[in-house]
Design a protein around this motif. Structure first.
Motif, PDB file in Angstrom:
ATOM      1  N   ASP A  65      -3.047  -5.159  -6.530  1.00  0.00           N
ATOM      2  CA  ASP A  65      -3.173  -3.892  -6.786  1.00  0.00           C
ATOM      3  C   ASP A  65      -3.614  -3.783  -8.466  1.00  0.00           C
TER       4      ASP A  65
ATOM      5  N   GLU B 218       0.656  -6.172  -7.882  1.00  0.00           N
ATOM      6  CA  GLU B 218       0.841  -6.764  -6.350  1.00  0.00           C
ATOM      7  C   GLU B 218       1.618  -5.683  -5.508  1.00  0.00           C
ATOM      8  N   VAL B 219       1.382  -5.700  -4.435  1.00  0.00           N
ATOM      9  CA  VAL B 219       2.211  -4.676  -3.569  1.00  0.00           C
ATOM     10  C   VAL B 219       2.562  -5.594  -2.222  1.00  0.00           C
ATOM     11  N   PRO B 220       3.716  -5.204  -1.615  1.00  0.00           N
ATOM     12  CA  PRO B 220       3.962  -5.971  -0.349  1.00  0.00           C
ATOM     13  C   PRO B 220       3.286  -5.294   0.883  1.00  0.00           C
TER      14      PRO B 220
ATOM     15  N   GLY C 205       1.579 -10.385  -0.463  1.00  0.00           N
ATOM     16  CA  GLY C 205       1.310  -9.884  -1.383  1.00  0.00           C
ATOM     17  C   GLY C 205      -0.112  -9.241  -1.380  1.00  0.00           C
TER      18      GLY C 205
ATOM     19  N   ILE D  35       6.294 -11.664  -4.803  1.00  0.00           N
ATOM     20  CA  ILE D  35       5.607 -10.753  -5.319  1.00  0.00           C
ATOM     21  C   ILE D  35       6.173 -10.034  -6.313  1.00  0.00           C
TER      22      ILE D  35
ATOM     23  N   ARG E 230       5.923  -6.838  -8.332  1.00  0.00           N
ATOM     24  CA  ARG E 230       5.416  -5.426  -8.148  1.00  0.00           C
ATOM     25  C   ARG E 230       5.664  -4.502  -9.259  1.00  0.00           C
ATOM     26  N   GLY E 231       4.887  -4.388 -10.298  1.00  0.00           N
ATOM     27  CA  GLY E 231       5.448  -3.488 -11.539  1.00  0.00           C
ATOM     28  C   GLY E 231       6.341  -3.968 -12.111  1.00  0.00           C
TER      29      GLY E 231
ATOM     30  N   ALA F 223       3.958  -1.475   1.051  1.00  0.00           N
ATOM     31  CA  ALA F 223       2.802  -0.317   0.898  1.00  0.00           C
ATOM     32  C   ALA F 223       1.781   0.052   2.080  1.00  0.00           C
TER      33      ALA F 223
ATOM     34  N   LEU G 101       0.036  -1.838 -10.133  1.00  0.00           N
ATOM     35  CA  LEU G 101       1.256  -2.347 -10.095  1.00  0.00           C
ATOM     36  C   LEU G 101       1.212  -4.061 -10.113  1.00  0.00           C
TER      37      LEU G 101
ATOM     38  N   TYR H 276      11.034   0.063  -4.274  1.00  0.00           N
ATOM     39  CA  TYR H 276      10.024  -0.741  -4.542  1.00  0.00           C
ATOM     40  C   TYR H 276       9.776  -1.993  -3.790  1.00  0.00           C
ATOM     41  N   LYS H 277      10.836  -2.088  -2.786  1.00  0.00           N
ATOM     42  CA  LYS H 277      10.681  -3.214  -1.704  1.00  0.00           C
ATOM     43  C   LYS H 277       9.905  -2.653  -0.425  1.00  0.00           C
TER      44      LYS H 277
END
Length: 523
Positions: free
Chosen positions: A452, A457-459, A449, A420, A422-423, A491, A455, A487-488
Motif C-alpha cells: 500500500d 501494507e494492508v491485510p 499483506g 504485516i 500497517r501504518g 482492506a 500504509l 487497524y486489523k
C-alpha cells in the motif's frame, strides 16, 4: 551464548511415565527391515492399493531387490538416490535400499515440472533416480534412471557393500535430503543424518506412545518428512505397521479408513476442513482410531472442536519443520491438551523463545521460536551462509513467532515473514484468521499483506464458505468489526470456491500474494 531455561519435555502436561522405552529396533534404521524380519517374518509391515500388504519378510525381500538394482547401477556409500514416485510401497523400499548401501535419498515431489525436477536432482548431486516411467530429457546428464518396471524384474547378481552390523554405526552419515518449499527463494536441501532420524523416530514413539499394536494410515505425501517419519518410520520402528493410501479424497477417505482400521493418521488443516464439510449423513466408523494428528500449519481451535465432536476422534495438534527432522512439539495424547496451542516439546527436544538480541525470554513474551536437540539438521546442502543464518546461538531459528505459556505449551502467533506492518502497527494474519473461523459460514481463511503506497501494507483476507451457504464480504466485514481493532480489519475480503494449497496441503500464501496488485492511493 544466551542463558535461560527453555521448555523441555517432561514439564507439566507432558508425557506419562508409562510410555515405552525405545530399544525395540536398531537405532540406525537402515537395518530396520532385516531386524523386523528376524523378529517376526510373517507379521504385517506395510501395504498399499497396488501390492496389498507385505509381511516383514516380503518387505525385506523387496528392499534387497531394490538394493541390488541400485548397486548394479553403481550406487555406493555416500551417494544420493532420487525417487520421484506417487505414494506407494516402492518409494519406502527405495529409501531403505539406498540406506542399505550407505547412500542417502532425496524424495522428489511427483508434481514438479521437468525444470524443477532437474534443479533438485542436480543441486543435490543425485547419481540415480527412480521414476514411474522414463523421462530422461528432463534429467541432468550422467544420471542413471531406473523405472518401477525395471525394479519389478529379478535382482541382478551383484556384490553388495553392506553396512556394518553394529546398530550404532553410520549414525553421522547422510540419510535424507529434503527440499524446502522454496517460498523464500529457490528450494534448499535440508541435510538429515541417520542420527537425526534415530532421534526423531524415538521422540515420536515416546511422545505418542506407539507400540507394535499401532497401525498408521498414510495420506500425506512421502516427499515430505511428516509422511516419512510420522506415518512410516515411527510405526515400523515401534513394531507396528503402515498402510499407504492412494490420493486423498474426502468422499472416499472414510471408506479407506474403515477398511484399513488404523489406530492413527496424520493430516493437515485443509484435509480436516474438507472432512468437516462432508454432508451430515456421513457417519463413519472411527472406533479403531486412538487419535488423529494435525501438522504442517496451525489449526483453528474451532475446527478441532468440530472434527472431534462430529467424528468422535481425539485430534492432537503438533508443530515442526523439516530442519528439525519433522516434529518438535505436540499436544499430549494422554495428558492435558490445549486447543489453540501446538503442545509441549517432544521428548529429547528443547523449545524456547528468543528476542531480537539473541536472548532467551522466560516471561511469556512473544519472540522467535527456536529449537535445539538431536533432531536439528546438519545444515542446508551446499549453502553454508544460509546454514549459518538458521543455526545460531546453539539454536535452530524457525522464523516462527510465538510464546510459551506457564506450562510450556507453545502458542504460535505467526510466521515472521507473514507479519504485516500497517501504518506502523504490527498485524498478525493468524489472529485475523482465527477470528474469521469463529463465523459459522467460514470453512477456510487466509490473510496476506498487500503493498500500500500510504500504509506500507494492508491485510487482505481470502475465505471459502461451507457448502450451501451464501454470504457477502460485507457481512463478514461487519462480523469482524465487533471483534478486531480497526487497524486489523482486512482492506478487502475475497470469497473463493477453495483457498489454494501447495503440494503439502498448506494454504499457498505465496500464490495469494502474487495475485494481489498494489493498492492505489485514493483521489
Amino acid at each position: 551464548m544466551p542463558h535461560a531455561a527453555p521448555h523441555q519435555a517432561g514439564r507439566p502436561g507432558g508425557r506419562p511415565a508409562n510410555r515405552p522405552t525405545i530399544e525395540v529396533y536398531p537405532v540406525n534404521l537402515s537395518r530396520l527391515p532385516a531386524a523386523r524380519r528376524a523378529n517376526d517374518p510373517d507379521a504385517p509391515a506395510i501395504g498399499d492399493d497396488a501390492r496389498g500388504f507385505l509381511t516383514n519378510a516380503a518387505f525385506d525381500d523387496l528392499v534387497e531387490v531394490c538394493s541390488r538394482h541400485f548397486a548394479a547401477r553403481g550406487i555406493t556409500a555416500g551417494d544420493i538416490v532420487g525417487v520421484k514416485l506417487p505414494n506407494r510401497v516402492e518409494l519406502v523400499a527405495a529409501l531403505f535400499a539406498a540406506w542399505r548401501l550407505g547412500a542417502a535419498l532425496t524424495p522428489v515431489n511427483p508434481t514438479l515440472t521437468p525444470s524443477e525436477t532437474h534443479y533438485q536432482l542436480k543441486d543435490c548431486g543425485a547419481k540415480l533416480v527412480v521414476l514411474d516411467e522414463a523421462e530422461t530429457d528432463a534429467l541432468p546428464d550422467a544420471l542413471s534412471v531406473v523405472t518401477l518396471e525395471e525394479l519389478a524384474r529379478p535382482a541382478p547378481t551383484v556384490e553388495l557393500q553392506r553396512q556394518p552390523d553394529d546398530p550404532q554405526a553410520g549414525l553421522d552419515d547422510l540419510a535424507l535430503v529434503i527440499y524446502t518449499s522454496g517460498s523464500t527463494g529457490r528450494p534448499k536441501g535440508v541435510e538429515l543424518l541417520h542420527r537425526n532420524i534415530d532421534a526423531m523416530t524415538a521422540s515420536m514413539i515416546e511422545g505418542l506412545g506407539l507400540t507394535e499394536a499401532d497401525h498408521s494410515l498414510l495420506i500425506l505425501p512421502l516427499f515430505h518428512v511428516n509422511g516419512i517419519i510420522v506415518s512410516v518410520l515411527s510405526p515400523l520402528r515401534a513394531g507396528g505397521q503402515a498402510t499407504i493410501a492412494g490420493r486423498f479424497s474426502p468422499k472416499t477417505f472414510f471408506t479407506v479408513l474403515e477398511a484399513a482400521r488404523p489406530t492413527y493418521f496424520s493430516a493437515v488443516p485443509a484435509i480436516y476442513a474438507m472432512l468437516a464439510n462432508l454432508p451430515a449423513d456421513a457417519q463413519p466408523d472411527t472406533s479403531s482410531l486412538r487419535f488423529a494428528i494435525c501438522g504442517a500449519a496451525p489449526m483453528p481451535p474451532q475446527l478441532i472442536g468440530t472434527v472431534e465432536e462430529r467424528f468422535g476422534v481425539q485430534l492432537i495438534e503438533g508443530y515442526g519443520l523439516s530442519e528439525a527432522t519433522c516434529a518438535s512439539a505436540c499436544n499430549p495424547v494422554d495428558g492435558l491438551r490445549k486447543p489453540g496451542t501446538v503442545g509441549i516439546a517432544l521428548p529429547g527436544q528443547n523449545i524456547a523463545i528468543m528476542d531480537e538480541d539473541g536472548q532467551l525470554v522466560t516471561d511469556g513474551s512473544i519472540g522467535e521460536v527456536v529449537i535445539s536437540g538431536p533432531t536439528v539438521m546438519r545444515g542446508y546442502l551446499g549453502r553454508p551462509d544460509e546454514t549459518a543464518k538458521t543455526l545460531q546461538h546453539g539454536w535452530l531459528h524457525t522464523g516462527d513467532i510465538g510464546r510459551l505459556d506457564d506450562d510450556g505449551y507453545l502458542i504460535l502467533v505467526d510466521r515472521a515473514k507473514d507479519m504485516i506492518i500497517r501504518g506502523g502497527e504490527n498485524v498478525y494474519p493468524k489472529e485475523i484468521e482465527t477470528v474469521l473461523h469463529d463465523h459459522f459460514a467460514v470453512l477456510e481463511a487466509a490473510v496476506v499483506g498487500r503493498p500500500d503506497p500510504v500504509l506500507g501494507e494492508v491485510p487482505i483476507a481470502f475465505i471459502s464458505l461451507r457448502n450451501g451457504i451464501d454470504l457477502t464480504a460485507e457481512k463478514i466485514c461487519d462480523f469482524l468489526t465487533t471483534r478486531l481493532a480497526r487497524y486489523k480489519i482486512p482492506a478487502d475480503i475475497i470469497i473463493l470456491p477453495e483457498v489454494p494449497k501447495n503440494p503439502v496441503g498448506k494454504i499457498d500464501k505465496p500464490t495469494l500474494r502474487r495475485g494481489l496488485a498494489p493498492s492505489r492511493p485514493e483521489g
